[in-house]
Design a protein around this motif. Structure first.
Motif, short mmCIF file in Angstrom:
data_model
loop_
_atom_site.label_atom_id
_atom_site.label_comp_id
_atom_site.label_asym_id
_atom_site.label_seq_id
_atom_site.Cartn_x
_atom_site.Cartn_y
_atom_site.Cartn_z
N VAL A 155 0.83 -1.22 0.00
CA VAL A 155 0.00 0.00 0.00
C VAL A 155 0.86 1.26 0.00
N LEU A 156 1.97 1.21 0.74
CA LEU A 156 2.83 2.41 0.77
C LEU A 156 3.48 2.65 -0.58
N VAL A 157 3.92 1.55 -1.23
CA VAL A 157 4.58 1.71 -2.54
C VAL A 157 3.58 2.25 -3.56
N LEU A 158 2.38 1.68 -3.57
CA LEU A 158 1.39 2.12 -4.57
C LEU A 158 0.98 3.56 -4.32
N ARG A 159 0.82 3.94 -3.04
CA ARG A 159 0.34 5.29 -2.75
C ARG A 159 1.46 6.32 -2.89
N HIS A 160 2.60 6.02 -2.26
CA HIS A 160 3.64 7.05 -2.22
C HIS A 160 4.43 7.13 -3.52
N GLY A 178 -11.34 1.30 3.77
CA GLY A 178 -10.97 1.45 5.17
C GLY A 178 -9.77 0.60 5.52
N THR A 179 -9.72 -0.60 4.95
CA THR A 179 -8.59 -1.49 5.22
C THR A 179 -7.30 -0.91 4.64
N VAL A 180 -7.41 -0.31 3.45
CA VAL A 180 -6.23 0.33 2.86
C VAL A 180 -5.74 1.42 3.80
N ASN A 181 -6.69 2.24 4.30
CA ASN A 181 -6.30 3.34 5.19
C ASN A 181 -5.60 2.82 6.45
N SER A 182 -6.17 1.76 7.02
CA SER A 182 -5.53 1.29 8.26
C SER A 182 -4.19 0.64 7.98
N GLU B 7 -6.76 5.10 11.04
CA GLU B 7 -6.89 5.06 9.58
C GLU B 7 -7.41 6.39 9.01
N GLU B 8 -7.97 7.24 9.88
CA GLU B 8 -8.45 8.53 9.38
C GLU B 8 -7.31 9.41 8.89
N TRP B 9 -6.10 9.12 9.38
CA TRP B 9 -4.97 9.97 8.99
C TRP B 9 -4.50 9.70 7.56
N ALA B 10 -4.83 8.50 7.02
CA ALA B 10 -4.29 8.16 5.69
C ALA B 10 -4.76 9.15 4.62
N PRO B 11 -6.09 9.40 4.50
CA PRO B 11 -6.51 10.39 3.48
C PRO B 11 -5.94 11.78 3.78
N TYR B 12 -5.80 12.11 5.05
CA TYR B 12 -5.28 13.42 5.44
C TYR B 12 -3.85 13.59 4.95
N LEU B 13 -3.03 12.55 5.17
CA LEU B 13 -1.60 12.63 4.82
C LEU B 13 -1.41 12.74 3.31
N PHE B 14 -2.32 12.13 2.53
CA PHE B 14 -2.13 12.12 1.08
C PHE B 14 -3.07 13.09 0.37
N ASP B 15 -3.59 14.04 1.13
CA ASP B 15 -4.42 15.08 0.51
C ASP B 15 -5.68 14.53 -0.15
N GLU B 16 -6.23 13.48 0.42
CA GLU B 16 -7.44 12.92 -0.17
C GLU B 16 -8.64 13.11 0.75
N ALA B 17 -8.44 13.80 1.89
CA ALA B 17 -9.54 13.97 2.84
C ALA B 17 -10.47 15.08 2.34
N THR B 18 -11.74 14.99 2.73
CA THR B 18 -12.67 16.07 2.39
C THR B 18 -12.30 17.30 3.22
N ALA B 19 -12.81 18.44 2.80
CA ALA B 19 -12.47 19.69 3.49
C ALA B 19 -12.83 19.61 4.97
N GLU B 20 -13.97 18.99 5.23
CA GLU B 20 -14.43 18.92 6.62
C GLU B 20 -13.51 18.04 7.47
N GLU B 21 -13.18 16.88 6.89
CA GLU B 21 -12.27 15.98 7.61
C GLU B 21 -10.95 16.68 7.89
N ARG B 22 -10.46 17.36 6.85
CA ARG B 22 -9.16 18.02 6.97
C ARG B 22 -9.18 19.04 8.10
N ARG B 23 -10.30 19.81 8.14
CA ARG B 23 -10.42 20.83 9.18
C ARG B 23 -10.41 20.19 10.56
N LYS B 24 -11.18 19.13 10.69
CA LYS B 24 -11.30 18.45 11.98
C LYS B 24 -9.95 17.91 12.45
#
Lengths: 246, 233
Positions: A155-160, A178-182, B7-24
């Motif tokens: 997942v890190l390789v594909l994303r980053h 969700g699983t990807v995110n975790s 896991e909520e941090w993943a979209p945040y770190l890669f700029d894929e979070a919605t504006a609301e999530e990002r703000r929160k």
């Protein structure tokens, strides 16, 4: 006729259209287009997954051979890239399993390559010192990634490195988003635990004022991961670093 | 403090979070040094990942031929479009020199792209020719091998068939001889039986003959006696 094909391919054919031609007419021209478009990303993926650029070259070839072999099973409503990433990734998993069974250590697989890389990047880096430092850091990163379990590495390789969206990664791996995110979060946490002590150590070596390197590293990673069980895994990269630097 | 899920941090770190999530999440980082430290560590790791650079792929003609050709054609198109626009929008007094320069450039680039196309086509043709030649050679060799194998197997089959036929012939000959012998034996037996039967019959016939003669004589005698008796009284 061929020229017309070529021109239209250059300007308009999407991956899916090309794949459709490969499927229905065994169009070698369309297949060549697909290879040309995708061989670099696939080679990079295989290199990042196996940590071995020579092996990556072979795996890339195999991936395209498999694409042609399995051309009939490609679903016309699917995305070609998703399908291709999945094929290549599965080949990488197979290869890693084979390596493990043979008892080879992928950590040492790329020695010659890193030397070749050293020559290759000579032109890019300004001073010999900075160049050497860059190669050492690259090697540390390669080893750190190889120490991650495959599910986090992929997942890190594909994303980053390959810049796929989280949703696309979920499609490639056929798991919920969700699983990807975790997995991303867990992978980053583990990677940080491996990398931080090493890079703190490097800074310590570069700057003799930092005599409290180990304490510093322990504190930083400890607070970062929010747990205290990092002392054991953190001690090994230190040793490895010694090996690499000496 | 109520921390967000990991896991909520993943979209945040890669700029894929919605504006609301990002703000929160950004607000949480402001107030939570623990999470801030962890996420900063992750971001450092991501940055560190970029230090592993892969060596470039082996140089291959197709890798530059494609883009070069594409840009060549694109340049020709742009120049052509520019030329057309220039013609349309030009005032009646034509700047001959500029026009010639423009035309030259267009011709040059289209010539270059044409030549590249030609070169590409040639390479393709050569590849196809080589491929077909190799295929033909392989096919010829395969055919030869197949023929040899077929011949060898045919000879072997013929030899075995001959042996089989001979064996069958021999067996049949043997059978015939045995049958003939048996037949002859039976015939001899038959003849012997016939002869003995005949002699027996002859004996019986002669005996019977004798008996009949004797019976006749006794009948005659008896008849004579009878007539004598009847004439006496």
């Amino acid at each position: 006729m061929r020229k017309m094909n070529f021109l239209s391919a250059l300007f308009s054919m999407t991956d899916e259209q090309a794949m459709w031609r490969v499927q229905t007419q065994e169009d070698h021209h369309a297949f060549a287009q697909l290879v040309e478009r995708w061989e670099e990303p696939i080679r990079r993926l295989c290199a990042r997954m196996t940590g071995d650029t020579h092996r990556a070259e072979d795996l890339k070839q195999e991936a395209f051979a498999r694409v042609f072999e399995k051309r009939k099973s490609f679903q016309p409503n699917a995305r070609f890239s998703t399908w291709l990433w999945r094929i290549a990734l599965n080949l990488c998993y197979d290869e890693l399993r084979r390596i493990n069974r043979r008892g080879e250590s992928p950590l040492d697989a790329d020695e010659s390559e890193s030397i070749a890389a050293r020559c290759e990047f000579a032109a890019e880096t300004p001073t010999p010192d900075a160049q050497l430092a860059g190669q050492e850091e690259g090697e540390l990163v390669r080893r750190a990634l190889l120490r991650l379990p495959e599910i986090y590495r992929s997942v890190l390789v594909l994303r980053h490195y390959e810049n796929l969206k989280l949703r696309e990664i979920a499609e490639v791996l056929e798991i919920p988003e969700g699983t990807v995110n975790s997995r991303i979060a867990e992978g980053l946490a583990r990677l940080t635990r491996i990398l931080e002590p090493q890079f703190d150590d490097r800074q310590g070596r570069a700057n003799p004022m930092h005599s409290n390197v180990a304490v510093n590293a322990g504190r930083r990673t400890g607070s970062a991961s929010g747990s205290q069980d990092i002392s054991a895994p953190a001690s090994r990269p230190g040793l490895q670093l010694q090996k690499v630097l000496l | 403090m109520n921390h967000p899920k990991r896991e909520e941090w993943a979209p945040y770190l890669f700029d894929e979070a919605t504006a609301e999530e990002r703000r929160k999440l950004a607000a949480h980082l402001q107030n939570c040094p623990e999470c801030a430290a962890e996420i900063a560590g992750w971001q450092r790791s991501l940055k560190t990942l970029d230090r592993w650079k892969l060596p470039a792929a082996r140089a291959r003609s197709s890798q530059w031929a494609g883009p070069v050709l594409k840009w060549g054609i694109a340049a020709a198109l742009v120049l052509g479009a520019g030329f057309g626009l220039g013609r349309l929008s030009a005032p009646t007094t034509v700047d001959l020199n500029a026009m010639r320069a423009q035309t030259e450039a267009t011709i040059k680039s289209s010539l270059a792209s044409e030549m590249r196309k030609q070169f590409n086509a040639d390479v393709q043709a050569a590849l196809a020719a080589t491929r077909s030649q190799i295929t033909n050679e392989l096919r010829a060799q395969l055919n030869m091998m197949l023929t040899e194998a077929a011949n060898a197997s045919a000879t072997e089959t013929r030899r075995q068939l001959n042996e089989f036929v001979q064996a069958v012939h021999a067996a049949r000959e043997e059978d015939r001889r045995t049958t003939l012998l048996l037949f002859e034996k039976m015939q001899k037996q038959h003849c012997a039986d016939y002869l003995s039967l005949r002699s027996d019959l002859e004996t019986v016939a002669s005996l019977t003959d004798e008996e009949i003669r004797r019976a006749r004589q006794s009948l005659i005698q008896f008849a004579a006696n009878k007539s004598n008796q009847s004439s006496k009284p």
